[in-house]
Design a protein around this motif. Sequence first.
Motif, PDB file in Angstrom:
ATOM      1  N   ILE A  28       0.813  -1.217   0.000  1.00  0.00           N
ATOM      2  CA  ILE A  28       0.000   0.000   0.000  1.00  0.00           C
ATOM      3  C   ILE A  28       0.845   1.265   0.000  1.00  0.00           C
ATOM      4  O   ILE A  28       0.333   2.352  -0.255  1.00  0.00           O
ATOM      5  CB  ILE A  28      -0.995   0.004   1.171  1.00  0.00           C
ATOM      6  CG1 ILE A  28      -0.272  -0.071   2.512  1.00  0.00           C
ATOM      7  CG2 ILE A  28      -1.991  -1.148   1.024  1.00  0.00           C
ATOM      8  CD1 ILE A  28      -1.188   0.159   3.716  1.00  0.00           C
ATOM      9  N   ASP A  29       2.162   1.143   0.283  1.00  0.00           N
ATOM     10  CA  ASP A  29       3.060   2.289   0.244  1.00  0.00           C
ATOM     11  C   ASP A  29       4.490   1.790   0.045  1.00  0.00           C
ATOM     12  O   ASP A  29       4.983   1.046   0.892  1.00  0.00           O
ATOM     13  CB  ASP A  29       2.957   3.098   1.537  1.00  0.00           C
ATOM     14  CG  ASP A  29       3.769   4.390   1.495  1.00  0.00           C
ATOM     15  OD1 ASP A  29       4.068   4.869   0.378  1.00  0.00           O
ATOM     16  OD2 ASP A  29       4.102   4.911   2.576  1.00  0.00           O
ATOM     17  N   PRO A  30       5.139   2.155  -1.076  1.00  0.00           N
ATOM     18  CA  PRO A  30       4.569   2.881  -2.224  1.00  0.00           C
ATOM     19  C   PRO A  30       3.527   2.024  -2.928  1.00  0.00           C
ATOM     20  O   PRO A  30       3.741   0.830  -3.135  1.00  0.00           O
ATOM     21  CB  PRO A  30       5.785   3.147  -3.112  1.00  0.00           C
ATOM     22  CG  PRO A  30       6.786   2.087  -2.731  1.00  0.00           C
ATOM     23  CD  PRO A  30       6.556   1.787  -1.294  1.00  0.00           C
ATOM     24  N   THR A 189       7.989  -6.239  -5.212  1.00  0.00           N
ATOM     25  CA  THR A 189       7.910  -6.958  -3.947  1.00  0.00           C
ATOM     26  C   THR A 189       7.337  -8.342  -4.170  1.00  0.00           C
ATOM     27  O   THR A 189       6.267  -8.491  -4.765  1.00  0.00           O
ATOM     28  CB  THR A 189       7.029  -6.193  -2.940  1.00  0.00           C
ATOM     29  OG1 THR A 189       7.545  -4.852  -2.788  1.00  0.00           O
ATOM     30  CG2 THR A 189       7.023  -6.883  -1.583  1.00  0.00           C
ATOM     31  N   VAL A 190       8.060  -9.344  -3.700  1.00  0.00           N
ATOM     32  CA  VAL A 190       7.598 -10.731  -3.733  1.00  0.00           C
ATOM     33  C   VAL A 190       7.280 -11.128  -2.294  1.00  0.00           C
ATOM     34  O   VAL A 190       8.149 -11.079  -1.423  1.00  0.00           O
ATOM     35  CB  VAL A 190       8.668 -11.672  -4.320  1.00  0.00           C
ATOM     36  CG1 VAL A 190       8.204 -13.123  -4.271  1.00  0.00           C
ATOM     37  CG2 VAL A 190       9.007 -11.265  -5.752  1.00  0.00           C
ATOM     38  N   PHE A 201       3.073 -10.968  -6.284  1.00  0.00           N
ATOM     39  CA  PHE A 201       4.067 -10.296  -7.115  1.00  0.00           C
ATOM     40  C   PHE A 201       3.561  -8.877  -7.381  1.00  0.00           C
ATOM     41  O   PHE A 201       2.589  -8.699  -8.125  1.00  0.00           O
ATOM     42  CB  PHE A 201       4.266 -11.056  -8.421  1.00  0.00           C
ATOM     43  CG  PHE A 201       4.734 -12.478  -8.243  1.00  0.00           C
ATOM     44  CD1 PHE A 201       6.079 -12.776  -8.094  1.00  0.00           C
ATOM     45  CD2 PHE A 201       3.814 -13.516  -8.208  1.00  0.00           C
ATOM     46  CE1 PHE A 201       6.506 -14.082  -7.923  1.00  0.00           C
ATOM     47  CE2 PHE A 201       4.229 -14.836  -8.047  1.00  0.00           C
ATOM     48  CZ  PHE A 201       5.581 -15.116  -7.897  1.00  0.00           C
ATOM     49  N   LEU A 202       4.229  -7.874  -6.821  1.00  0.00           N
ATOM     50  CA  LEU A 202       3.630  -6.558  -6.726  1.00  0.00           C
ATOM     51  C   LEU A 202       4.569  -5.461  -7.230  1.00  0.00           C
ATOM     52  O   LEU A 202       5.673  -5.287  -6.712  1.00  0.00           O
ATOM     53  CB  LEU A 202       3.247  -6.284  -5.263  1.00  0.00           C
ATOM     54  CG  LEU A 202       2.367  -7.397  -4.642  1.00  0.00           C
ATOM     55  CD1 LEU A 202       2.354  -7.286  -3.137  1.00  0.00           C
ATOM     56  CD2 LEU A 202       0.961  -7.334  -5.209  1.00  0.00           C
ATOM     57  N   CYS A 203       4.107  -4.711  -8.228  1.00  0.00           N
ATOM     58  CA  CYS A 203       4.866  -3.607  -8.818  1.00  0.00           C
ATOM     59  C   CYS A 203       4.402  -2.285  -8.244  1.00  0.00           C
ATOM     60  O   CYS A 203       3.202  -1.977  -8.278  1.00  0.00           O
ATOM     61  CB  CYS A 203       4.670  -3.567 -10.327  1.00  0.00           C
ATOM     62  SG  CYS A 203       5.606  -4.797 -11.240  1.00  0.00           S
ATOM     63  N   SER A 204       5.351  -1.496  -7.751  1.00  0.00           N
ATOM     64  CA  SER A 204       5.081  -0.145  -7.281  1.00  0.00           C
ATOM     65  C   SER A 204       6.003   0.812  -8.034  1.00  0.00           C
ATOM     66  O   SER A 204       7.216   0.558  -8.115  1.00  0.00           O
ATOM     67  CB  SER A 204       5.349  -0.019  -5.772  1.00  0.00           C
ATOM     68  OG  SER A 204       4.593  -0.946  -5.030  1.00  0.00           O
TER      69      SER A 204
END
Length: 209
Positions: A28-30, A189-190, A201-204
């Motif tokens: 949630i941040d970033p 972020t994994v 699997f998260l792209c910020s």
Amino acid sequence: MLALTLLTAVLLCLIPWSGTATAHGSVIDPASRNYGCWLRWGDDFQNPAMAEEDPMCWQAWQDNPNAMWNWNGLYRNGSAGNFPAAVPDGQLCSGGRTEGGRYNSLDTVGAWKTTAVAGDFTVKLYDQASHGADYFLVYVTRQGFDPVTQPLTWNDLQLVARTGKYAPSQNYEIDVSTSGLSGRHVVYTVWQASHMDQTYFLCSDVNFR
């Protein structure tokens, strides 16, 4: 009784998972790409002004609104730790086109809205279902990679944090330290959940000040 009902409705509108259909989690941040689109446009997602003001979110909403309503459901089961095999180059932000392609729009190359960060920053995750974590891996794209024009590959990433286990909770924080980075980058972020072999699997998108 009416006052209590109204108060309950107001409080529900303030919790971060309001409006989603599944109960898992995300950065949630970033803000992850789809979480950011949900935050900015979830109550106004049919506004044509989005096409000019936030074109990457516009294309995501047009492709599949459920990618935003289910901002906390971007995961794969059964990766067995072999993430490059499960998630091919160019498909990192959609988790390898997981969930029947629901999140494919998140792989679209372009000028996604960014969060400003310093060299040292904190990744904050929200885990609605309190799955816990076997570990988190946090990567940042190498200097020289251009997320506006290039698809994201594993070779574009440099590992900046690897954690141990986290007990089940709803909020996790990971301190990240980098050096020599400037301009636009992707924080990847994994999150390996503890309750089963389930990986997020998260792209910020960020901009280093």
